[in-house]
Write a protein that holds these residues in place. Structure first.
Motif, short mmCIF file in Angstrom:
data_model
loop_
_atom_site.label_atom_id
_atom_site.label_comp_id
_atom_site.label_asym_id
_atom_site.label_seq_id
_atom_site.Cartn_x
_atom_site.Cartn_y
_atom_site.Cartn_z
N ALA A 1 0.69 -0.77 -0.16
CA ALA A 1 -0.06 0.08 -0.09
C ALA A 1 0.42 1.18 0.02
O ALA A 1 2.00 0.75 0.61
CB ALA A 1 -1.27 -0.08 1.47
N ASP A 2 0.17 2.75 -0.44
CA ASP A 2 0.96 3.40 -0.10
C ASP A 2 1.37 3.84 1.46
O ASP A 2 1.04 3.81 2.37
CB ASP A 2 0.20 5.04 -0.43
N GLY A 3 3.05 3.86 1.18
CA GLY A 3 3.74 4.35 2.85
C GLY A 3 4.76 5.08 2.81
O GLY A 3 5.12 5.59 1.59
N THR A 4 5.46 5.11 3.59
CA THR A 4 6.68 5.92 3.73
C THR A 4 7.54 4.96 4.02
O THR A 4 7.00 3.57 4.94
CB THR A 4 6.28 7.72 4.70
N ILE A 5 8.89 4.61 4.24
CA ILE A 5 9.69 4.17 4.31
C ILE A 5 10.16 4.70 5.66
O ILE A 5 11.10 5.69 6.02
CB ILE A 5 11.12 4.25 3.31
N GLY B 1 16.78 -10.71 9.20
CA GLY B 1 17.73 -10.31 7.49
C GLY B 1 17.49 -9.36 7.19
O GLY B 1 17.05 -8.06 8.19
N ARG B 2 17.71 -8.97 5.80
CA ARG B 2 17.81 -7.80 6.20
C ARG B 2 16.10 -7.22 5.41
O ARG B 2 15.26 -7.97 4.91
CB ARG B 2 18.29 -7.62 4.09
N GLN B 3 16.05 -5.46 6.17
CA GLN B 3 14.65 -5.99 6.26
C GLN B 3 14.14 -4.26 5.56
O GLN B 3 14.77 -3.63 6.25
CB GLN B 3 13.82 -5.79 7.74
N VAL B 4 13.15 -4.08 5.15
CA VAL B 4 12.38 -2.81 4.81
C VAL B 4 10.72 -2.98 5.48
O VAL B 4 10.20 -3.40 5.57
CB VAL B 4 12.00 -2.14 3.39
N TRP B 5 11.17 -1.88 5.77
CA TRP B 5 9.44 -1.57 6.81
C TRP B 5 9.11 0.39 6.29
O TRP B 5 9.56 0.95 5.70
CB TRP B 5 9.63 -0.66 8.21
N LEU B 6 7.39 -0.14 6.05
CA LEU B 6 6.48 0.79 5.32
C LEU B 6 5.62 1.41 6.51
O LEU B 6 5.02 0.59 7.08
CB LEU B 6 5.77 0.44 4.43
N ASP B 7 5.81 2.78 6.46
CA ASP B 7 4.41 3.65 8.13
C ASP B 7 3.71 3.75 6.78
O ASP B 7 3.39 4.81 5.97
CB ASP B 7 5.60 4.69 8.43
N SER C 1 8.52 8.38 0.53
CA SER C 1 7.07 7.86 0.82
C SER C 1 7.24 7.11 -1.05
O SER C 1 7.50 6.90 -2.05
CB SER C 1 6.19 9.08 -0.09
N VAL C 2 6.73 6.33 -0.99
CA VAL C 2 6.04 4.56 -1.90
C VAL C 2 5.54 4.90 -2.25
O VAL C 2 4.42 5.17 -1.10
CB VAL C 2 7.03 3.71 -1.78
N LEU C 3 4.08 4.21 -3.75
CA LEU C 3 2.98 4.09 -3.97
C LEU C 3 3.19 2.68 -3.84
O LEU C 3 4.07 2.00 -3.87
CB LEU C 3 3.16 4.29 -5.31
N GLN C 4 1.62 1.94 -3.37
CA GLN C 4 0.96 1.15 -3.72
C GLN C 4 1.91 0.26 -4.97
O GLN C 4 1.15 0.73 -6.20
CB GLN C 4 -0.55 0.54 -3.71
N GLY C 5 1.78 -0.99 -4.95
CA GLY C 5 2.30 -1.45 -6.16
C GLY C 5 4.02 -1.41 -6.54
O GLY C 5 4.95 -1.93 -7.71
N GLU C 6 4.77 -0.68 -6.13
CA GLU C 6 5.89 -0.06 -6.40
C GLU C 6 7.18 -0.83 -5.82
O GLU C 6 6.82 -1.12 -4.37
CB GLU C 6 6.52 1.26 -5.51
N VAL C 7 8.04 -1.24 -6.92
CA VAL C 7 8.94 -2.14 -6.20
C VAL C 7 10.26 -2.21 -5.57
O VAL C 7 10.61 -0.55 -5.56
CB VAL C 7 9.71 -3.09 -7.35
N ILE C 8 9.81 -2.50 -4.62
CA ILE C 8 11.23 -2.03 -3.11
C ILE C 8 12.22 -2.79 -2.90
O ILE C 8 13.22 -1.79 -2.00
CB ILE C 8 10.03 -1.44 -1.61
N ALA C 9 11.96 -4.29 -2.71
CA ALA C 9 13.51 -5.13 -2.55
C ALA C 9 13.36 -5.57 -3.28
O ALA C 9 12.11 -6.40 -4.49
CB ALA C 9 13.13 -5.56 -1.39
#
Length: 227
Positions: free
Chosen positions: A102-106, A139-145, A169-177
């Motif tokens: 979903a949309d969020g902030t890293i 392990g290696r992680q990404v968290w989105l608020d 900020s990232v959008l829903q569906g955006e590749v993050i990892a």
């Protein structure tokens, strides 16, 4: 996240549970009086419309890959959903794209993550339920608020996508990892055999479905990833 609240006149104790689709109930008991109204029901908006973190993915059929499955570490329980190629609707391998649900902030991106060493693995396995061990085993992680106390976590990552960093900020569906096996004991003892995504959805102070049986947990995640 649909949550049912029942108000009853049976005492003074409060019991709380998060839920969805009306499966879980928050029972608030109050002092019985002659004027106490009959039980009433309030249904909050459901937590839904999230994308799967793997494009074309689906929930695993096996409950052993779902929240609250027993584990020999992590305080004895699994707190998320494991997406493996063997029990999913999409091919998953090393490097498979991981997308924002979903949309969020890293708020976390382990850009300088260092893989487990054999000595560290032994030390963390000796005390597997400390906060340090629990975090290292992800392990290696990404968290989105996502706001409203909702945070998604993506773990065991192979790499983090270019430009992904805390505060962005990232959008829903955006590749993050991308999918990896970092943090798993097998990444040290038998590398190349545990490629999967460990995904967690936290609401306020705990993960979605905490403490609930499999029959109640699965509908929450079906609703989460539903339209």
């Amino acid at each position: 996240m649909a949550m049912m609240i029942l108000v009853a006149s049976l005492g003074v104790t409060a019991v709380a549970a998060c839920g969805g689709s009306g499966d879980d109930v928050v029972l608030v008991q109050a002092e019985a009086t002659a004027t106490t109204p009959p039980p009433t029901e309030v249904v909050a908006p459901a937590l839904r419309g999230f994308s799967f973190p793997i494009s074309g993915g689906c929930l695993p059929q096996g409950d052993q890959l779902m929240p609250n499955a027993p584990r020999t570490y992590r305080n004895g329980i699994h707190e998320g959903v494991d997406f493996y190629a063997v029990d999913n609707c999409a091919p998953i391998e090393r490097g498979t794209a991981v997308i924002a649900v979903a949309d969020g902030t890293i708020i976390r991106a382990d850009l300088s993550y260092v893989n487990l060493t054999p000595a560290e693995l032994v030390a963390y396995q000796a005390e597997p339920n400390t906060d340090a061990a629990l975090d290292k085993f992800r392990g290696r992680q990404v968290w989105l608020d996502h706001g409203g106390g909702i945070v998604s976590r993506y773990a065991h990552l192979e790499a983090i996508a270019a430009g992904i960093a805390p505060g962005r900020s990232v959008l829903q569906g955006e590749v993050i990892a991308s999918v990896g096996e970092s943090g798993t004991p097998e990444s040290v003892t038998n590398p190349g055999n545990q490629y999967h995504l460990h995904f967690e959805l936290h609401v306020d102070a705990s993960y979605l479905g905490a403490g609930l049986p499999p029959a109640s947990v699965r509908p929450l995640y079906e609703e989460l990833f539903g339209p």
